[in-house]
Write a protein that holds these residues in place. Structure first.
Motif, PDB file in Angstrom:
ATOM      1  N   ASP A  67       0.726  -1.119   0.006  1.00  0.00           N
ATOM      2  CA  ASP A  67      -0.054  -0.030   0.141  1.00  0.00           C
ATOM      3  C   ASP A  67       0.904   1.122  -0.082  1.00  0.00           C
ATOM      4  OD1 ASP A  67      -1.937   1.902   1.932  1.00  0.00           O
ATOM      5  OD2 ASP A  67      -2.708   0.946   0.280  1.00  0.00           O
ATOM      6  N   THR A  84     -15.013   6.086  -1.918  1.00  0.00           N
ATOM      7  CA  THR A  84     -13.965   6.613  -1.259  1.00  0.00           C
ATOM      8  C   THR A  84     -14.544   7.904  -0.136  1.00  0.00           C
ATOM      9  OG1 THR A  84     -12.505   6.156  -2.702  1.00  0.00           O
ATOM     10  CG2 THR A  84     -11.534   7.723  -0.869  1.00  0.00           C
ATOM     11  N   LYS A 109      -6.104  -4.762  -7.392  1.00  0.00           N
ATOM     12  CA  LYS A 109      -6.678  -3.383  -6.860  1.00  0.00           C
ATOM     13  C   LYS A 109      -6.035  -2.329  -7.617  1.00  0.00           C
ATOM     14  CE  LYS A 109      -9.436  -1.028  -4.609  1.00  0.00           C
ATOM     15  NZ  LYS A 109      -9.337  -0.379  -3.105  1.00  0.00           N
ATOM     16  N   LEU A 160     -12.809   0.586   2.617  1.00  0.00           N
ATOM     17  CA  LEU A 160     -12.121   1.229   1.450  1.00  0.00           C
ATOM     18  C   LEU A 160     -11.238   0.458   0.682  1.00  0.00           C
ATOM     19  CD1 LEU A 160     -10.401   4.221   3.366  1.00  0.00           C
ATOM     20  CD2 LEU A 160     -12.113   4.301   1.570  1.00  0.00           C
ATOM     21  N   PHE A 161     -11.047  -0.891   0.882  1.00  0.00           N
ATOM     22  CA  PHE A 161     -10.367  -1.934   0.269  1.00  0.00           C
ATOM     23  C   PHE A 161     -11.189  -2.436  -0.865  1.00  0.00           C
ATOM     24  CE2 PHE A 161      -7.521  -5.082  -1.114  1.00  0.00           C
ATOM     25  CZ  PHE A 161      -7.705  -6.296  -0.910  1.00  0.00           C
ATOM     26  N   TYR A 201      -6.680  15.933 -10.296  1.00  0.00           N
ATOM     27  CA  TYR A 201      -6.908  14.894 -10.589  1.00  0.00           C
ATOM     28  C   TYR A 201      -7.974  14.312  -9.979  1.00  0.00           C
ATOM     29  CZ  TYR A 201      -2.139  13.700 -12.331  1.00  0.00           C
ATOM     30  OH  TYR A 201      -1.105  13.527 -13.333  1.00  0.00           O
ATOM     31  N   PRO A 221      -2.194  13.539  -7.242  1.00  0.00           N
ATOM     32  CA  PRO A 221      -3.438  12.726  -7.509  1.00  0.00           C
ATOM     33  C   PRO A 221      -3.447  11.865  -6.266  1.00  0.00           C
ATOM     34  CG  PRO A 221      -1.622  11.966  -8.730  1.00  0.00           C
ATOM     35  CD  PRO A 221      -1.037  12.985  -8.152  1.00  0.00           C
ATOM     36  N   ASN A 222      -4.663  11.590  -5.637  1.00  0.00           N
ATOM     37  CA  ASN A 222      -4.868  10.877  -4.486  1.00  0.00           C
ATOM     38  C   ASN A 222      -5.338   9.484  -5.239  1.00  0.00           C
ATOM     39  OD1 ASN A 222      -5.630   9.718  -2.096  1.00  0.00           O
ATOM     40  ND2 ASN A 222      -7.641  10.563  -1.645  1.00  0.00           N
ATOM     41  N   ALA A 223      -4.108   9.015  -5.643  1.00  0.00           N
ATOM     42  CA  ALA A 223      -4.132   7.570  -6.596  1.00  0.00           C
ATOM     43  C   ALA A 223      -4.236   6.461  -5.396  1.00  0.00           C
ATOM     44  CB  ALA A 223      -2.827   7.484  -7.388  1.00  0.00           C
ATOM     45  N   ASN A 224      -4.131   6.777  -4.152  1.00  0.00           N
ATOM     46  CA  ASN A 224      -4.187   5.797  -3.139  1.00  0.00           C
ATOM     47  C   ASN A 224      -5.128   4.590  -3.569  1.00  0.00           C
ATOM     48  OD1 ASN A 224      -3.877   4.323  -0.695  1.00  0.00           O
ATOM     49  ND2 ASN A 224      -4.385   5.831   0.555  1.00  0.00           N
ATOM     50  N   ALA A 225      -4.701   3.295  -3.378  1.00  0.00           N
ATOM     51  CA  ALA A 225      -5.533   2.519  -3.714  1.00  0.00           C
ATOM     52  C   ALA A 225      -6.124   1.609  -2.743  1.00  0.00           C
ATOM     53  CB  ALA A 225      -5.070   1.341  -4.770  1.00  0.00           C
ATOM     54  N   PHE A 226      -5.529   2.106  -1.488  1.00  0.00           N
ATOM     55  CA  PHE A 226      -6.049   1.480  -0.067  1.00  0.00           C
ATOM     56  C   PHE A 226      -5.894   0.093  -0.133  1.00  0.00           C
ATOM     57  CE2 PHE A 226      -7.507   5.327   1.316  1.00  0.00           C
ATOM     58  CZ  PHE A 226      -8.210   5.983   0.282  1.00  0.00           C
ATOM     59  N   ILE A 227      -4.800  -0.532  -0.140  1.00  0.00           N
ATOM     60  CA  ILE A 227      -4.535  -1.883  -0.105  1.00  0.00           C
ATOM     61  C   ILE A 227      -4.476  -2.443   0.976  1.00  0.00           C
ATOM     62  CG2 ILE A 227      -3.072  -3.749  -1.058  1.00  0.00           C
ATOM     63  CD1 ILE A 227      -3.462  -2.891  -3.596  1.00  0.00           C
TER      64      ILE A 227
END
Lengths: 421, 318
Positions: A326, B214, A362, B208-209, A346, B278-284
Motif C-alpha cells: 500500500d 471513497t 486493486k 475502502l479496500f 486529478y 493525485p490521490n491515487a491511493n488504492a487502499f490495499i
C-alpha cells in the motif's frame, strides 16, 4: 615502387590539405554566414526585459527565419504580453512576427520586419549528408557573438519516435534555433537545446522542410488551438504505434510483464537483492519514451512511462506485506506540469479488477484535464496484484497529453498484458 | 423557629451550613456572634437577623464599614428568603427559615446508574489491556521495517500519556468544584472511545479496500470520530460537574464548534486550494479481506471514462 617514407610524406600532405580545408571552411562560415545568423529575444512588453534568448537563421531573401519553438514559446503562449525582437551580427535590432510553428519538433518560423533586409540567406539542403561527414553547428550563445561548433553526422537516432539527429559537438542552450550546415554550406538541421557534453540532438531536415512547405501564417488567436491540434495528432500516432503490435513479454518475479512496447521505448531495471537488511525483495523495471515535448517553462507533455515492481517477502507476514505494498503504491512517479492555471485537479477512481489472464488486482486510475488545450489529458494508472499472500506485482503507467480515445485504446492493452507465469 | 445560614462559594456552592434555633441572631467577625465569619472585611457585629411570627426573615445592617448587599443591591435592611444572596464583606450567604419548602426530589437519571456500573476497576483494566493490544497490533502490522521492541514501548508509553491527560484534567476540575474526581469513570470513558475509534478504523480500511465509495466512507469515518468525541466529552462533563443540560450542551457546542471552524475555515479562505498530487491511493490490505467481486478490464476502462467528463467539468468551474 614507393617506400614507407614516401607513403608517410604523401599521407601527411593529404592530411594537411584536408585539415586546412576544414579550417578554411570554418573560417568561411564565420565570414560568409554571420550575416544570416540572428539572436532572437523575447521581450516582456511591460518591463522591457528579455525573458528568453536563442538563435535563428534567415532562409529566404524576404526575412523569413527559423528558430526553435521553445525560444519563442513565451510569445506563443502570451502574445499580448510579449514581443519578438531579433538582433543581427552588427547589433541592429528589428521586430519580428510569428509565422508558424511545430511544437512537436521544437521549430518555429518568424518573419523579420524591416526594410534593409539581407540578400544573404542560408539555403536549405535537399538531402541529409552521408554518415560520418562533418557538419557545423552555428549559433549565438549567451551574447558572446557567433560561434561555430564542428561535429560529425552520425545519422538519425536509432529507435527514436521523433527522429532526431545525433550530433557529437556540444550544443549549449544559447545556440538553440541556430542552423546546422553541411560541407556545402546548406542548412540540414536546427540545434535543439542541450543534452549534456558531446552528445547533442538536432531537428532533422525533413521536419524543417515540412514546416516551411506548409506556407501558412497562423492567426494570433489560434496559437493555442494549433498547439492542441499538433499535440492531438502526435499522440494519435504515438498511441497507434504503441498499440499496433502485440507487446513482447518478459518475466519479472512470478509474473510476465510487457517488455519495451515499441522500438522507440527503452527499458532498464534494478533490484535490491544485494541488500541483506531488506525485509522484502524488490525487482524493478522501468520503460519510457526517450523524450517529452516542451510546451512552456512549467509544462512538458507527451510522456509515455511504464513501471513494474515485483515484491516478495518471506520475512513479512501477509498483513505486513500488503501494508508495505500500500505504501509503495502511494509513491508518485511523474508530474509533468501541475498548476491551477494549466490543469484541473486529478479525478480518481479505484476498483478490484480481474483481467483476461485471471490476474486479480486493486487499481486506481486518475485523470486531469489540460485547461488550455482541448481534448488532452494526463492519465495515471497504478495497481497491485492480490492473488498471492506474500508476493505482489505493482504496475503503473503515466501518459501525459493524450486523448480520451487513446486512453480507451491503451489502458486495456496494458492491463491485459500482465499474467502469471 | 429555626434559621438556616448557608455560606456559599463564588458560584453558589454550599460551603458550610448552620441551623440556629433562635428568633434573632447576630452575624459577624466577633466570636461572640451567633454566626462567626472569618472574613477581615466583615465587622465584629455586622448583621442582625430576626424571624417574625409569620416566619419571614429580616436582616439589618449594623452600621458596618462595608455595608450589606442583597442580590448585589446595597441595603440597610431587607426581608430575605432562600432565593436571595446576601453579601457581607467578601462572604456570601443564603438565610432562610428551616421549614421553608424544599425543591421536589429529583428522580435519578437512568444514565447515572449506567455510569455507576461503568465505574468498575475491572472495566478499567480490561479496556487498558484492550487498548494496549490494539496499539501493539497496529504498530506491528502498520510497519514493515524491522520490528523494534523499543519503538513499540515508546508508542505504548505515548498512548498511555495521551490517555491520561483528559481524565486528569476533568478529575481536577471536579475536585475544585467540590465533587468527587471519579477518575475511574473518566478514564473508562476515554478508553472506550479510543478502543471504538481504533476498531472502527479497521472497519473503514476494510470498506475502502473493497468498495470505491471513497468520499462516502471517509465521511462516515470522520462523522464517527467526531460523534464519539462529542459523546465522550459530554459524558465527561456530566460526570465532573453538576450542570443543567442546557449549560452542558452549550459548552459542548462551543468547544466542538470552535474545533470545526479551526479545521474548516482555512479551507474556505484558501483560494489557492489546488491539490497537485493525485490521490491515487488504492487502499490495499491483505487479500484475505477481499469480498467484493472483481470487475473486468473493459468495465473498468469504460467506467473510467466518467473521469474525463469530471476533469473537464472541474476545470471549467475553476
Amino acid at each position: 615502387m614507393l617506400g614507407l617514407k614516401q607513403y608517410c610524406i604523401f599521407f601527411s600532405l593529404i592530411l594537411c590539405v584536408s585539415t586546412s580545408h576544414a579550417a578554411d571552411f570554418a573560417e568561411n562560415l564565420y565570414t560568409g554566414y554571420k550575416e544570416v545568423l540572428y539572436q532572437i529575444k523575447i521581450i516582456d512588453n511591460e518591463s522591457g526585459q528579455k525573458s528568453t534568448i536563442g538563435s535563428g537563421f534567415i532562409i529566404n531573401g524576404q526575412g523569413l527565419a527559423v528558430t526553435n519553438y521553445h525560444v519563442v514559446s513565451d510569445f506563443i503562449l502570451y502574445p499580448d504580453k510579449n514581443r519578438i525582437e531579433v538582433e543581427d551580427i552588427d547589433g541592429k535590432v528589428s521586430q519580428a512576427s510569428l509565422v508558424n510553428f511545430d511544437v512537436i519538433n521544437d521549430l518555429a518560423l518568424i518573419q523579420i520586419q524591416g526594410d534593409a533586409l539581407r540578400s544573404k540567406y542560408l539555403p536549405i539542403a535537399t538531402q541529409l549528408p552521408t554518415q560520418g561527414s562533418t557538419i557545423y553547428s552555428l549559433g549565438n550563445p549567451h551574447d558572446l557573438g557567433m560561434i561555430v561548433v564542428p561535429g560529425t553526422y552520425n545519422g538519425l537516432k536509432q529507435n527514436s519516435f521523433y527522429q532526431k539527429i545525433h550530433f557529437t559537438g556540444s550544443v549549449n542552450s544559447g545556440m538553440s534555433g541556430g542552423p546546422v550546415v553541411n560541407e556545402s554550406g546548406e542548412a540540414m538541421g536546427v540545434n535543439v537545446a542541450t543534452a549534456g557534453n558531446q552528445l547533442g540532438f538536432l531537428v532533422p531536415l525533413n521536419k524543417l522542410k515540412a514546416l516551411i512547405n506548409k506556407n501558412k501564417t497562423i492567426e494570433i488567436g489560434d496559437y493555442k488551438k494549433t498547439i492542441a491540434e499538433q499535440l492531438q495528432q502526435n499522440q494519435r500516432q504515438l498511441i497507434a504505434q504503441l498499440t499496433a503490435v502485440q507487446w513482447p513479454k518478459t518475466p519479472l518475479g512470478m509474473a510476465d510483464v510487457p517488455d519495451a512496447m515499441a522500438d522507440f521505448i527503452t527499458c532498464w531495471g534494478g533490484s535490491n537483492a544485494d541488500d541483506k537488511e531488506a525485509q522484502y525483495l524488490a525487482v524493478r523495471k522501468s520503460c519510457s519514451l526517450d523524450q517529452t515535448i516542451y510546451i512552456s517553462r512549467r509544462m512538458q507533455t507527451g510522456r509515455v512511462a511504464a513501471n513494474f515492481e515485483w515484491y516478495s517477502s518471506d520475512k513479512l507476514n501477509g498483513f505486513r506485506f500488503y501494508n508495505m505494498i500500500d505504501k509503495q503504491m502511494r509513491m508518485m512517479t511523474y508530474q509533468d506540469g501541475s498548476s491551477k492555471e494549466d490543469f484541473s485537479e486529478y479525478q480518481c477512481q479505484r476498483d478490484v479488477i480481474e483481467n483476461v489472464n485471471n490476474v486479480k488486482f486493486k487499481s486506481a486510475i486518475c485523470v486531469k484535464n489540460y485547461k488550455e488545450f482541448v481534448g488532452l489529458f494526463d492519465v495515471l494508472f497504478v495497481s497491485a496484484t492480490l492473488d498471492k499472500s506474500n508476493a505482489s506485482l505493482v504496475s503503473r503507467f503515466y501518459l501525459s497529453g493524450i486523448s480520451q480515445a487513446s486512453y480507451k485504446a491503451f489502458t486495456p492493452v496494458f492491463m491485459d498484458a500482465i499474467s502469471w507465469q | 423557629m429555626a434559621v438556616v445560614i448557608e455560606l456559599l462559594s463564588r458560584n453558589n456552592q454550599v460551603l458550610s451550613h448552620q441551623v440556629l434555633s433562635l428568633s434573632s441572631a447576630t452575624l459577624g467577625r466577633a466570636f461572640s456572634c451567633d454566626k462567626h465569619i472569618d472574613d477581615p472585611y466583615v465587622c465584629a457585629q455586622h448583621l442582625n437577623i430576626s424571624i417574625d411570627e409569620l416566619g419571614a426573615i429580616n436582616i439589618q445592617d449594623n452600621d458596618s464599614v462595608n455595608g450589606v448587599r442583597v442580590n448585589d443591591k446595597v441595603v440597610s435592611e431587607a426581608q430575605v428568603n432562600a432565593d436571595d444572596i446576601i453579601t457581607v464583606g467578601r462572604s456570601r450567604f443564603r438565610i432562610f427559615a428551616a421549614d421553608s419548602s424544599l425543591a421536589p426530589t429529583k428522580k435519578l437519571n437512568p444514565m447515572e446508574e449506567y455510569i455507576d456500573r461503568f465505574a468498575k476497576r475491572r472495566f478499567f483494566f480490561g479496556l487498558l489491556i484492550a487498548l494496549t493490544i490494539l496499539t501493539t497490533v497496529d504498530s506491528y502490522f502498520g510497519t514493515f521495517s524491522k520490528f523494534e521492541v523499543s519503538s513499540l514501548i515508546a508508542s505504548i508509553g505515548g498512548m498511555l500519556l495521551v490517555v491520561c491527560i483528559v481524565p486528569f484534567i476533568f478529575g481536577l476540575l471536579s475536585i475544585l468544584n467540590k465533587k468527587d474526581a471519579r477518575l475511574i469513570t473518566q478514564f473508562n470513558l476515554v478508553l472506550v472511545s479510543l478502543v471504538s475509534v481504533f476498531l472502527f478504523s479497521y472497519l473503514i480500511k476494510f470498506l475502502l479496500f473493497n468498495f470505491d465509495k471513497t468520499n462516502l466512507i471517509v465521511s462516515v469515518e470522520t462523522l464517527f470520530t467526531w460523534g464519539c468525541s462529542i459523546v465522550v466529552f459530554w459524558l465527561a462533563l456530566y460526570v465532573a460537574f453538576h450542570q443543567s443540560n442546557r449549560k452542558r450542551n452549550a459548552i459542548v457546542f462551543a468547544v466542538f464548534g470552535a474545533l470545526a471552524c479551526a479545521k474548516l475555515l482555512p479551507g474556505f479562505f484558501d483560494e489557492n486550494n489546488y491539490i497537485e498530487n493525485p490521490n491515487a491511493n488504492a487502499f490495499i490490505i491483505s487479500p484475505i479481506f477481499l469480498i467484493s467481486k472483481p470487475e473486468s478490464t473493459q468495465d473498468f476502462v469504460s467506467s473510467g471514462e466518467a473521469l474525463f467528463v469530471k476533469a473537464k467539468q472541474e476545470s471549467d468551474d475553476l
